[in-house]
Design a protein around this motif. Sequence first.
Motif, PDB file in Angstrom:
ATOM      1  N   ASN A  24       0.820  -1.219   0.000  1.00  0.00           N
ATOM      2  CA  ASN A  24       0.000   0.000   0.000  1.00  0.00           C
ATOM      3  C   ASN A  24       0.851   1.265   0.000  1.00  0.00           C
ATOM      4  OD1 ASN A  24      -2.399  -1.459  -0.013  1.00  0.00           O
ATOM      5  ND2 ASN A  24      -2.579  -1.477   2.232  1.00  0.00           N
ATOM      6  N   LEU A  25       2.101   1.144   0.411  1.00  0.00           N
ATOM      7  CA  LEU A  25       3.013   2.289   0.413  1.00  0.00           C
ATOM      8  C   LEU A  25       3.900   2.286  -0.837  1.00  0.00           C
ATOM      9  CD1 LEU A  25       4.002   2.303   4.196  1.00  0.00           C
ATOM     10  CD2 LEU A  25       2.635   4.026   3.004  1.00  0.00           C
ATOM     11  N   ASN A  26       3.531   1.458  -1.817  1.00  0.00           N
ATOM     12  CA  ASN A  26       4.192   1.435  -3.129  1.00  0.00           C
ATOM     13  C   ASN A  26       5.672   1.059  -3.051  1.00  0.00           C
ATOM     14  OD1 ASN A  26       1.794   2.290  -4.534  1.00  0.00           O
ATOM     15  ND2 ASN A  26       2.215   4.380  -3.802  1.00  0.00           N
ATOM     16  N   VAL A  27       5.969   0.055  -2.235  1.00  0.00           N
ATOM     17  CA  VAL A  27       7.346  -0.462  -2.194  1.00  0.00           C
ATOM     18  C   VAL A  27       7.327  -1.920  -2.641  1.00  0.00           C
ATOM     19  CG1 VAL A  27       7.993   1.106  -0.335  1.00  0.00           C
ATOM     20  CG2 VAL A  27       7.245  -1.197   0.227  1.00  0.00           C
ATOM     21  N   ARG A  28       8.473  -2.380  -3.084  1.00  0.00           N
ATOM     22  CA  ARG A  28       8.580  -3.762  -3.558  1.00  0.00           C
ATOM     23  C   ARG A  28       8.680  -4.730  -2.385  1.00  0.00           C
ATOM     24  NH1 ARG A  28      12.814  -5.750  -7.003  1.00  0.00           N
ATOM     25  NH2 ARG A  28      14.238  -4.093  -6.325  1.00  0.00           N
ATOM     26  N   VAL A  29       7.959  -5.838  -2.477  1.00  0.00           N
ATOM     27  CA  VAL A  29       8.013  -6.898  -1.470  1.00  0.00           C
ATOM     28  C   VAL A  29       8.627  -8.134  -2.112  1.00  0.00           C
ATOM     29  CG1 VAL A  29       6.720  -8.376   0.109  1.00  0.00           C
ATOM     30  CG2 VAL A  29       6.005  -5.991  -0.242  1.00  0.00           C
ATOM     31  N   ILE A  30       9.722  -8.599  -1.542  1.00  0.00           N
ATOM     32  CA  ILE A  30      10.386  -9.814  -2.016  1.00  0.00           C
ATOM     33  C   ILE A  30      10.083 -10.924  -1.016  1.00  0.00           C
ATOM     34  CG2 ILE A  30      12.587 -10.868  -2.665  1.00  0.00           C
ATOM     35  CD1 ILE A  30      11.690  -8.510  -4.435  1.00  0.00           C
ATOM     36  N   HIS A  31       9.468 -11.987  -1.490  1.00  0.00           N
ATOM     37  CA  HIS A  31       9.104 -13.098  -0.616  1.00  0.00           C
ATOM     38  C   HIS A  31      10.269 -14.089  -0.530  1.00  0.00           C
ATOM     39  CE1 HIS A  31       4.910 -11.780  -0.415  1.00  0.00           C
ATOM     40  NE2 HIS A  31       5.036 -11.486  -1.694  1.00  0.00           N
ATOM     41  N   VAL A  32      10.799 -14.258   0.680  1.00  0.00           N
ATOM     42  CA  VAL A  32      11.920 -15.165   0.911  1.00  0.00           C
ATOM     43  C   VAL A  32      11.416 -16.325   1.764  1.00  0.00           C
ATOM     44  CG1 VAL A  32      14.277 -15.396   1.795  1.00  0.00           C
ATOM     45  CG2 VAL A  32      13.510 -13.200   0.852  1.00  0.00           C
ATOM     46  N   SER A  33      11.358 -17.501   1.185  1.00  0.00           N
ATOM     47  CA  SER A  33      10.776 -18.651   1.888  1.00  0.00           C
ATOM     48  C   SER A  33      11.740 -19.271   2.897  1.00  0.00           C
ATOM     49  CB  SER A  33      10.348 -19.718   0.868  1.00  0.00           C
ATOM     50  OG  SER A  33      11.448 -20.124   0.066  1.00  0.00           O
ATOM     51  N   GLU A  34      13.048 -19.212   2.612  1.00  0.00           N
ATOM     52  CA  GLU A  34      14.029 -19.793   3.543  1.00  0.00           C
ATOM     53  C   GLU A  34      14.122 -18.926   4.795  1.00  0.00           C
ATOM     54  OE1 GLU A  34      14.691 -18.934   0.467  1.00  0.00           O
ATOM     55  OE2 GLU A  34      14.996 -20.813  -0.631  1.00  0.00           O
ATOM     56  N   LYS A  35      13.889 -19.533   5.952  1.00  0.00           N
ATOM     57  CA  LYS A  35      13.859 -18.782   7.198  1.00  0.00           C
ATOM     58  C   LYS A  35      15.261 -18.335   7.617  1.00  0.00           C
ATOM     59  CE  LYS A  35       9.428 -19.030   8.021  1.00  0.00           C
ATOM     60  NZ  LYS A  35       8.599 -17.801   7.987  1.00  0.00           N
ATOM     61  N   GLY A  36      15.311 -17.210   8.320  1.00  0.00           N
ATOM     62  CA  GLY A  36      16.583 -16.732   8.859  1.00  0.00           C
ATOM     63  C   GLY A  36      16.874 -15.305   8.457  1.00  0.00           C
ATOM     64  N   TYR A  37      17.477 -14.568   9.372  1.00  0.00           N
ATOM     65  CA  TYR A  37      17.846 -13.167   9.143  1.00  0.00           C
ATOM     66  C   TYR A  37      18.756 -13.031   7.927  1.00  0.00           C
ATOM     67  CZ  TYR A  37      20.088  -8.639  10.287  1.00  0.00           C
ATOM     68  OH  TYR A  37      20.590  -7.363  10.253  1.00  0.00           O
ATOM     69  N   GLY A  38      19.765 -13.889   7.843  1.00  0.00           N
ATOM     70  CA  GLY A  38      20.680 -13.831   6.715  1.00  0.00           C
ATOM     71  C   GLY A  38      20.002 -14.157   5.399  1.00  0.00           C
ATOM     72  N   ASN A  39      19.143 -15.180   5.410  1.00  0.00           N
ATOM     73  CA  ASN A  39      18.429 -15.550   4.191  1.00  0.00           C
ATOM     74  C   ASN A  39      17.560 -14.406   3.683  1.00  0.00           C
ATOM     75  OD1 ASN A  39      19.284 -18.182   3.599  1.00  0.00           O
ATOM     76  ND2 ASN A  39      17.940 -19.059   5.145  1.00  0.00           N
ATOM     77  N   ALA A  40      16.848 -13.750   4.614  1.00  0.00           N
ATOM     78  CA  ALA A  40      15.963 -12.648   4.222  1.00  0.00           C
ATOM     79  C   ALA A  40      16.759 -11.514   3.593  1.00  0.00           C
ATOM     80  CB  ALA A  40      15.187 -12.150   5.444  1.00  0.00           C
ATOM     81  N   LEU A  41      17.881 -11.163   4.212  1.00  0.00           N
ATOM     82  CA  LEU A  41      18.685 -10.060   3.682  1.00  0.00           C
ATOM     83  C   LEU A  41      19.333 -10.408   2.341  1.00  0.00           C
ATOM     84  CD1 LEU A  41      20.288  -8.682   6.953  1.00  0.00           C
ATOM     85  CD2 LEU A  41      18.869  -7.402   5.344  1.00  0.00           C
ATOM     86  N   ILE A  42      19.835 -11.618   2.209  1.00  0.00           N
ATOM     87  CA  ILE A  42      20.437 -12.018   0.936  1.00  0.00           C
ATOM     88  C   ILE A  42      19.400 -11.952  -0.175  1.00  0.00           C
ATOM     89  CG2 ILE A  42      21.414 -13.970  -0.341  1.00  0.00           C
ATOM     90  CD1 ILE A  42      22.860 -14.765   2.250  1.00  0.00           C
ATOM     91  N   GLY A  43      18.181 -12.417   0.124  1.00  0.00           N
ATOM     92  CA  GLY A  43      17.113 -12.358  -0.875  1.00  0.00           C
ATOM     93  C   GLY A  43      16.760 -10.926  -1.253  1.00  0.00           C
ATOM     94  N   GLY A  44      16.648 -10.061  -0.263  1.00  0.00           N
ATOM     95  CA  GLY A  44      16.287  -8.667  -0.521  1.00  0.00           C
ATOM     96  C   GLY A  44      17.394  -7.900  -1.220  1.00  0.00           C
ATOM     97  N   ILE A  45      18.642  -8.108  -0.790  1.00  0.00           N
ATOM     98  CA  ILE A  45      19.761  -7.385  -1.392  1.00  0.00           C
ATOM     99  C   ILE A  45      19.981  -7.843  -2.835  1.00  0.00           C
ATOM    100  CG2 ILE A  45      22.248  -6.962  -1.238  1.00  0.00           C
ATOM    101  CD1 ILE A  45      21.913  -7.379   1.854  1.00  0.00           C
TER     102      ILE A  45
END
Length: 381
Positions: free
Chosen positions: A55-76
Motif C-alpha cells: 500500500n506504500l508502493n514499495v517492492r516486497v520480495i518473498h523469501v521462503s528460507e527462514k533466517g535473518y541472513g536468508n531474508a537479507l540475501i534475498g532482498g539485497i
Amino acid sequence: MNPELSVVMPCLNEAETLAVCIKKAQGFFERENVNGEVVIADNGSTDGSQEIAENLNVRVIHVSEKGYGNALIGGITAAKGRYVMMGDADDSYDFSNMMPYLEKLREGYDLVMGNRFKGGIEKGAMPFLHKYLGNPVLSFIGRLFFKSKIGDFHCGLRGFSKDAFKRMELKTTGMEFASEMIVKASLKKMNIAEVPTTLSPDGRSRPPHLNTWRDGWRHLRFLVLYSPKWLFYYPGFLLFLFGLITSALLIYKPITIDSVTFDVHTLLFTSVSLLIGFQFILFYGLTKVFTVENGLLPKSDMYDRQFKFINLEKGLIVGAVLIILGVVLSFLAYNYWQEINFGDITNSSTLRLVIPAVTTMLLGVQVILFSLFFSILGLKR
C-alpha cells in the motif's frame, strides 16, 4: 533508470513499525533528492506486513528460507540500486538520517558501518548484557582476529555497494550474517568506513526475534571458525613451544624447584604437550588449505609461498628422518636393557631415551600423514 540507493528491510511480522520505517526512508529520498527504492524482504509474515508495504508502493520480495541472513540475501540480491542500505524494520534505526552513509559510499567506500556507541544508545534501546558484555566482547574479538577497526560489529544499519556485496559472497543464514559481512570485507581488503548512529527503543510491543545466548554463540562460533590461526595455530604454537623447551630441559637432567623434583614422569606430560601442540599446528595448515581452496577464505601471497616450501616429498623426508631418529634412540635404550639381562629397569636415564624415541616416531608419522593429506587438499591447484 536504476535507483542510486536501495533500502532493504528484513521483515517477519513487523506490522506495528513497518509503515513508520518505510515512510522515513521515502521522506529521506524526497528531502535529499535521492533516487531510491525501498525493498521489503519478507520472511513469511502472517500479520499483514506485506499488504502494508504494498500500500506504500514499495517492492516486497518473498523469501521462503527462514533466517535473518536468508531474508537479507534475498532482498539485497533483488535490490536494483548501486548502493544498498540495510536496517531492521522495528523503528530502532532512523532511516530519515542516512546521508552520512550515502556520502561515504559516494566517496568510494565499499562498506559503511554505523557505530551506536559513538552515536548514542537511548535508554532501554539495548539490553544490559548486549551493551556491556555481548557487543563489546564480540566486537573486540572481531577486531583482534581480523585486524578490523570497526567498533560496533553488530550495528544493524549499514550501507555497501552492490558490487561489494557480490564480492563478499556471503553465505550464513542467521544473525551471524552481520559478522560475516565485516569479516569478509576485512579479509578481502575492502575500504570500510564507520559513522556514528543512534539506536532508539524497539517500537514493537512483542519481544524481538534476537535470542541473546543462542545468537551470541552463533556470532562467536562464526568468528572463531573463520580464524583458523587463532583457533589452531596460536594455541598449538604455545603448547608446542612449552613442550619442546621443558622436554629438552628434563631430558638433560631432573629439575628441582624448592622441594619438588620434576623428572621423567613430568617428561611424559611435556612430551604430550609437544605432540598436541604440533597436531594443532598441522591441523591449522590443513584447515587453511581447505578453506582457501573452497573459497571460504581469500588466497594470500603467503599461501602460495607455503605450497612452494611445503610439499609431499619434503614431508616424507622429514617424517622418515624423525622416525629413524626414534628407532635409533629405541635401539640405544634396548642395548641398555640388554646390558642388565632384560631385568627390571630402575634407572630413569633409560626413560630419557625411550620417551624422546616414542615422541619423535609419533612426530614423524604425523608429518608424513600431514604431507599426504596436504597434497590431496591441494590437488585443485
